[in-house]
Design a protein around this motif. Structure first.
Motif, PDB file in Angstrom:
ATOM      1  N   ARG A   1       1.102  -1.163  -0.371  1.00 38.98           N
ATOM      2  CA  ARG A   1      -0.192   0.604  -0.251  1.00 38.98           C
ATOM      3  C   ARG A   1       0.830   1.000   0.255  1.00 38.98           C
ATOM      4  N   GLY A   2       0.547   2.145  -0.756  1.00 38.46           N
ATOM      5  CA  GLY A   2       1.252   3.383  -0.936  1.00 38.46           C
ATOM      6  C   GLY A   2       3.189   3.046  -2.169  1.00 38.46           C
ATOM      7  N   TYR A   3       2.833   1.625  -2.542  1.00 38.42           N
ATOM      8  CA  TYR A   3       4.403   2.078  -3.054  1.00 38.42           C
ATOM      9  C   TYR A   3       4.208   1.286  -4.366  1.00 38.42           C
ATOM     10  N   LYS A   4       5.199   1.939  -5.130  1.00 35.30           N
ATOM     11  CA  LYS A   4       5.322   1.179  -6.671  1.00 35.30           C
ATOM     12  C   LYS A   4       5.818  -0.148  -7.306  1.00 35.30           C
ATOM     13  N   ALA A   5       5.504  -0.860  -7.972  1.00 42.04           N
ATOM     14  CA  ALA A   5       5.252  -2.206  -7.956  1.00 42.04           C
ATOM     15  C   ALA A   5       5.063  -2.470  -9.206  1.00 42.04           C
ATOM     16  N   ALA A   6       5.814  -3.424 -10.099  1.00 42.26           N
ATOM     17  CA  ALA A   6       6.138  -4.669 -11.115  1.00 42.26           C
ATOM     18  C   ALA A   6       5.461  -6.065 -10.587  1.00 42.26           C
ATOM     19  N   THR A   7       4.630  -6.148 -11.545  1.00 48.65           N
ATOM     20  CA  THR A   7       4.198  -7.920 -12.132  1.00 48.65           C
ATOM     21  C   THR A   7       4.547  -8.211 -13.346  1.00 48.65           C
ATOM     22  N   HIS A   8       4.312  -9.674 -13.153  1.00 43.06           N
ATOM     23  CA  HIS A   8       3.704 -10.062 -14.488  1.00 43.06           C
ATOM     24  C   HIS A   8       2.283  -9.171 -15.907  1.00 43.06           C
ATOM     25  N   TRP A   9       3.019  -9.014 -17.166  1.00 39.53           N
ATOM     26  CA  TRP A   9       2.331  -8.003 -17.861  1.00 39.53           C
ATOM     27  C   TRP A   9       1.021  -8.203 -17.884  1.00 39.53           C
ATOM     28  N   ALA A  10       0.408  -9.759 -17.295  1.00 40.26           N
ATOM     29  CA  ALA A  10      -0.826  -9.872 -18.099  1.00 40.26           C
ATOM     30  C   ALA A  10      -1.634  -9.683 -16.158  1.00 40.26           C
TER      31      ALA A  10
ATOM     32  N   ASP B   1      -5.381 -16.012 -23.123  1.00 38.08           N
ATOM     33  CA  ASP B   1      -7.113 -16.753 -23.907  1.00 38.08           C
ATOM     34  C   ASP B   1      -6.004 -17.865 -22.684  1.00 38.08           C
ATOM     35  N   LEU B   2      -5.126 -18.128 -23.402  1.00 37.05           N
ATOM     36  CA  LEU B   2      -3.978 -19.640 -21.971  1.00 37.05           C
ATOM     37  C   LEU B   2      -4.309 -18.842 -20.831  1.00 37.05           C
ATOM     38  N   LEU B   3      -4.360 -17.494 -20.487  1.00 39.93           N
ATOM     39  CA  LEU B   3      -4.001 -17.965 -18.687  1.00 39.93           C
ATOM     40  C   LEU B   3      -5.260 -16.825 -18.175  1.00 39.93           C
ATOM     41  N   GLU B   4      -6.591 -16.552 -19.373  1.00 37.12           N
ATOM     42  CA  GLU B   4      -7.883 -15.993 -18.609  1.00 37.12           C
ATOM     43  C   GLU B   4      -8.362 -16.827 -17.781  1.00 37.12           C
ATOM     44  N   LYS B   5      -8.201 -18.214 -17.329  1.00 37.74           N
ATOM     45  CA  LYS B   5      -9.226 -19.339 -16.229  1.00 37.74           C
ATOM     46  C   LYS B   5      -7.775 -18.068 -15.018  1.00 37.74           C
TER      47      LYS B   5
END
Length: 220
Positions: free
Chosen positions: A107-116, A198-202
């Motif tokens: 909370r209150g921090y910048k962060a990265a993650t997987h693009w999806a 589509d592969l990641l949707e679920k």
């Protein structure tokens, strides 16, 4: 370094290859039983949550297909919140940042993650930044999977200086020259992006449900 069922092996092994050359890493889980990654191979924990030192230089969380289930595990979230309170750096790669968010640590921090999964970070009060490695005070997060090596080198430079990071990069012969310009949705063909989505949707829908559940749990 946290383990949990169906974590992504490269999320863990990339940073560990960098950092493990310069210090002791603890591979942590509830028990000492082998933890299976989402691609099949298992990793043997070196310590349980109860055995983990109270004060850590680095608390690290990988991502993986098991992130959603881990976000709904109170024992994991309590452990992360407890150790993060005293850790010098609180860190993640890929969807591991969502676990940090679910534990109330972004909370209150910048962060990265997987693009999806960038749309999920703001649910936890974080500012999503689409960069390979994001540094915000003592929170350091890497993007998806292969960003783990970049993340490790950035963190190592802060811990041991740029010469140590440059030496380690050369030892690992980390000189990426991908055969295709398809590593981000910005450069991949639209049909390839759609195929991956589509592969990641679920799994992504499950992550959203788990994020909402984690938020409800913290409000109760």
């Amino acid at each position: 370094m946290l383990l949990y069922p169906d974590f992504t092996l490269l999320d863990l092994s990339g940073p560990q290859a960098v950092l493990g050359l310069h210090g002791k890493t603890h591979l942590l889980w509830k028990t000492l039983d082998t933890v299976t990654s989402d691609s099949g191979p298992g990793i043997q924990p070196t310590a349980t949550f109860g055995d983990c030192p109270d004060d850590l230089d680095i608390l690290f969380v990988p991502g993986g297909m098991g992130t959603a289930r881990a976000m709904e595990d109170p024992e994991i979230l309590r452990f992360l919140a407890n150790r993060a309170a005293r850790a010098r750096y609180v860190t993640s790669v890929c969807s591991g940042s969502l676990l940090l968010g679910a534990a109330g640590l972004l909370r209150g921090y910048k962060a990265a993650t997987h693009w999806a999964l960038y749309d999920v970070l703001p649910m936890f009060g974080a500012e999503a930044v689409q960069e390979r490695v994001v540094v915000d005070r003592n929170r350091i997060s890497g993007g998806g999977v292969t960003a783990g090596i970049d993340f490790g080198l950035v963190l190592l430079a802060r811990l041991r200086g740029e010469d140590a990071a440059k030496t380690t990069q050369l030892m690992l012969e980390y000189d990426p020259q991908p055969p295709f310009d398809s590593g981000t949705p910005r450069t991949a063909e639209p049909r390839i992006v759609k195929l991956v989505m589509d592969l990641l949707e679920k799994d992504n829908q499950q992550v959203l449900r788990s994020a909402r559940e984690a938020l409800r749990a913290t409000r109760n």
